[in-house]
Design a protein around this motif. Structure first.
Motif, PDB file in Angstrom:
ATOM      1  N   ASP A 118      71.269  90.972  -4.967  1.00  0.00           N
ATOM      2  CA  ASP A 118      71.773  90.969  -6.329  1.00  0.00           C
ATOM      3  C   ASP A 118      72.861  89.906  -6.419  1.00  0.00           C
ATOM      4  O   ASP A 118      73.919  90.040  -5.808  1.00  0.00           O
ATOM      5  N   LEU A 119      72.606  88.842  -7.177  1.00  0.00           N
ATOM      6  CA  LEU A 119      73.569  87.734  -7.278  1.00  0.00           C
ATOM      7  C   LEU A 119      74.637  87.974  -8.337  1.00  0.00           C
ATOM      8  O   LEU A 119      75.586  87.184  -8.430  1.00  0.00           O
ATOM      9  N   SER A 120      74.523  89.031  -9.121  1.00  0.00           N
ATOM     10  CA  SER A 120      75.466  89.223 -10.233  1.00  0.00           C
ATOM     11  C   SER A 120      76.926  89.329  -9.795  1.00  0.00           C
ATOM     12  O   SER A 120      77.811  88.893 -10.548  1.00  0.00           O
ATOM     13  N   PRO A 121      77.265  89.880  -8.616  1.00  0.00           N
ATOM     14  CA  PRO A 121      78.682  89.922  -8.226  1.00  0.00           C
ATOM     15  C   PRO A 121      79.329  88.539  -8.121  1.00  0.00           C
ATOM     16  O   PRO A 121      80.551  88.428  -8.227  1.00  0.00           O
ATOM     17  N   PHE A 122      78.534  87.488  -7.916  1.00  0.00           N
ATOM     18  CA  PHE A 122      79.109  86.144  -7.855  1.00  0.00           C
ATOM     19  C   PHE A 122      79.676  85.715  -9.206  1.00  0.00           C
ATOM     20  O   PHE A 122      80.529  84.830  -9.263  1.00  0.00           O
ATOM     21  N   THR A 123      79.199  86.309 -10.297  1.00  0.00           N
ATOM     22  CA  THR A 123      79.691  85.926 -11.622  1.00  0.00           C
ATOM     23  C   THR A 123      81.108  86.426 -11.869  1.00  0.00           C
ATOM     24  O   THR A 123      81.758  85.993 -12.822  1.00  0.00           O
ATOM     25  N   ASN A 124      81.602  87.332 -11.031  1.00  0.00           N
ATOM     26  CA  ASN A 124      82.972  87.834 -11.171  1.00  0.00           C
ATOM     27  C   ASN A 124      84.008  86.921 -10.538  1.00  0.00           C
ATOM     28  O   ASN A 124      85.213  87.165 -10.663  1.00  0.00           O
ATOM     29  N   ILE A 125      83.563  85.896  -9.815  1.00  0.00           N
ATOM     30  CA  ILE A 125      84.475  85.034  -9.064  1.00  0.00           C
ATOM     31  C   ILE A 125      84.101  83.573  -9.285  1.00  0.00           C
ATOM     32  O   ILE A 125      83.071  83.255  -9.885  1.00  0.00           O
ATOM     33  N   ASP A 126      84.967  82.692  -8.798  1.00  0.00           N
ATOM     34  CA  ASP A 126      84.631  81.280  -8.638  1.00  0.00           C
ATOM     35  C   ASP A 126      84.165  81.123  -7.193  1.00  0.00           C
ATOM     36  O   ASP A 126      84.992  81.064  -6.277  1.00  0.00           O
ATOM     37  N   PRO A 127      82.861  81.107  -6.961  1.00  0.00           N
ATOM     38  CA  PRO A 127      82.362  81.130  -5.576  1.00  0.00           C
ATOM     39  C   PRO A 127      82.979  80.029  -4.727  1.00  0.00           C
ATOM     40  O   PRO A 127      82.938  78.854  -5.089  1.00  0.00           O
ATOM     41  N   CYS A 128      83.594  80.450  -3.611  1.00  0.00           N
ATOM     42  CA  CYS A 128      84.223  79.506  -2.683  1.00  0.00           C
ATOM     43  C   CYS A 128      85.293  78.665  -3.372  1.00  0.00           C
ATOM     44  O   CYS A 128      85.627  77.566  -2.910  1.00  0.00           O
ATOM     45  N   GLY A 129      85.842  79.180  -4.492  1.00  0.00           N
ATOM     46  CA  GLY A 129      86.922  78.509  -5.185  1.00  0.00           C
ATOM     47  C   GLY A 129      86.497  77.468  -6.191  1.00  0.00           C
ATOM     48  O   GLY A 129      87.353  76.786  -6.769  1.00  0.00           O
ATOM     49  N   TYR A 130      85.193  77.320  -6.441  1.00  0.00           N
ATOM     50  CA  TYR A 130      84.687  76.284  -7.353  1.00  0.00           C
ATOM     51  C   TYR A 130      84.234  76.922  -8.662  1.00  0.00           C
ATOM     52  O   TYR A 130      83.256  77.670  -8.699  1.00  0.00           O
ATOM     53  N   GLN A 131      84.971  76.600  -9.723  1.00  0.00           N
ATOM     54  CA  GLN A 131      84.657  77.170 -11.029  1.00  0.00           C
ATOM     55  C   GLN A 131      83.294  76.691 -11.510  1.00  0.00           C
ATOM     56  O   GLN A 131      82.983  75.505 -11.476  1.00  0.00           O
ATOM     57  N   GLY A 132      82.485  77.631 -11.949  1.00  0.00           N
ATOM     58  CA  GLY A 132      81.178  77.292 -12.498  1.00  0.00           C
ATOM     59  C   GLY A 132      80.116  76.974 -11.463  1.00  0.00           C
ATOM     60  O   GLY A 132      79.003  76.575 -11.836  1.00  0.00           O
ATOM     61  N   LEU A 133      80.415  77.154 -10.190  1.00  0.00           N
ATOM     62  CA  LEU A 133      79.429  76.850  -9.148  1.00  0.00           C
ATOM     63  C   LEU A 133      78.261  77.835  -9.236  1.00  0.00           C
ATOM     64  O   LEU A 133      78.441  79.049  -9.215  1.00  0.00           O
ATOM     65  N   ARG A 134      77.056  77.304  -9.335  1.00  0.00           N
ATOM     66  CA  ARG A 134      75.860  78.143  -9.364  1.00  0.00           C
ATOM     67  C   ARG A 134      75.516  78.595  -7.942  1.00  0.00           C
ATOM     68  O   ARG A 134      75.769  77.886  -6.966  1.00  0.00           O
ATOM     69  N   VAL A 135      74.933  79.789  -7.872  1.00  0.00           N
ATOM     70  CA  VAL A 135      74.511  80.362  -6.598  1.00  0.00           C
ATOM     71  C   VAL A 135      73.026  80.681  -6.688  1.00  0.00           C
ATOM     72  O   VAL A 135      72.534  81.126  -7.728  1.00  0.00           O
ATOM     73  N   THR A 136      72.303  80.454  -5.597  1.00  0.00           N
ATOM     74  CA  THR A 136      70.876  80.750  -5.579  1.00  0.00           C
ATOM     75  C   THR A 136      70.527  81.501  -4.306  1.00  0.00           C
ATOM     76  O   THR A 136      71.391  81.761  -3.452  1.00  0.00           O
ATOM     77  N   GLN A 137      69.251  81.867  -4.183  1.00  0.00           N
ATOM     78  CA  GLN A 137      68.785  82.606  -3.015  1.00  0.00           C
ATOM     79  C   GLN A 137      67.337  82.251  -2.730  1.00  0.00           C
ATOM     80  O   GLN A 137      66.619  81.733  -3.593  1.00  0.00           O
TER      81      GLN A 137
END
Length: 221
Positions: free
Chosen positions: A177-196
């Motif tokens: 479930d990738l939705s928890p990444f939307t609560n943060i700036d992944p790895c400190g980068y605002q707006g960074l997209r995450v995939t799987q």
């Protein structure tokens, strides 16, 4: 192994590195991050205090958790029931959860001829090679450690070196479930997209992905 009280060992095997050294690969059941962190510290401390070469690679998945690295100063974290833990790895904030493969390289770097940059590059290349075998084109970025597919992050890295021993490591998004990444700036980068991987490849053998990732990494060190 003393950490068996906290982590449930499923299997272990020996692999030979590209430089001819043996490394034990340990696979564990899904574990709480805090238990794995304590076990890593115990393992590294014992290796340092006894001055032994006890190189291991740990594979596991974590229960849902946000972890903040040493470079994480201020982080906007939206309301969530997911716990947040400050830890001693490098980097910023990230998320771990079921369906994400964790690879922890617990290595004595000098006998392997490794520096920190080489270790990071080897972890990244192992992911790139593993994804390439599934016809997924992935790449690294000079400004942000990790591995990316079409600009979206699929693997994150965060390491710590203590007296020449490495711990913490790599997370690879497999099917979660990738939705928890939307609560943060992944790895400190605002707006960074995450995939799987499951969003990129319609069918794959997860066990083979795990085995290929380890084999590719071990062949590079």
């Amino acid at each position: 192994m003393d950490f068996e009280s906290a982590l449930k060992l499923r299997s272990s095997r020996l692999l030979e590195t590209g430089s001819g050294r043996s490394i034990e690969v340990c696979e564990f059941a899904q574990s709480a991050y805090s238990d794995a962190h304590s076990a890593m510290l115990e393992h590294v401390s014992k290796s340092v205090d006894d001055d032994i070469n006890n190189d291991q690679i740990w594979l596991l998945e974590h229960e849902r958790v946000y972890t903040q690295g040493t470079a994480c100063q201020l982080q906007t974290l939206l309301p969530s029931d997911i716990p947040t833990i400050k830890t001693d790895r490098g980097g910023q904030i990230t998320y771990h959860g079921p369906g994400q493969l964790i690879l922890y390289p617990l290595l004595h770097l000098k006998p392997l001829g490794l520096g920190v940059k080489t270790l990071v590059a080897s972890l990244e290349q192992a992911v790139i090679d593993t994804l390439a075998s599934l016809s997924v084109l992935a790449e690294r970025r000079q400004d942000a450690p990790g591995v990316y597919v079409d600009g979206a992050k699929i693997a994150a890295l965060g390491l710590r070196i203590r007296r020449g021993r490495s711990y913490h490591g790599l997370s690879l998004n497999i099917d979660l479930d990738l939705s928890p990444f939307t609560n943060i700036d992944p790895c400190g980068y605002q707006g960074l997209r995450v995939t799987q991987l499951s969003d990129l490849v319609p069918q794959f053998d997860a066990a083979k992905v795990r085995a290929d990732l380890v084999a590719n990494f071990v062949s590079l060190i």
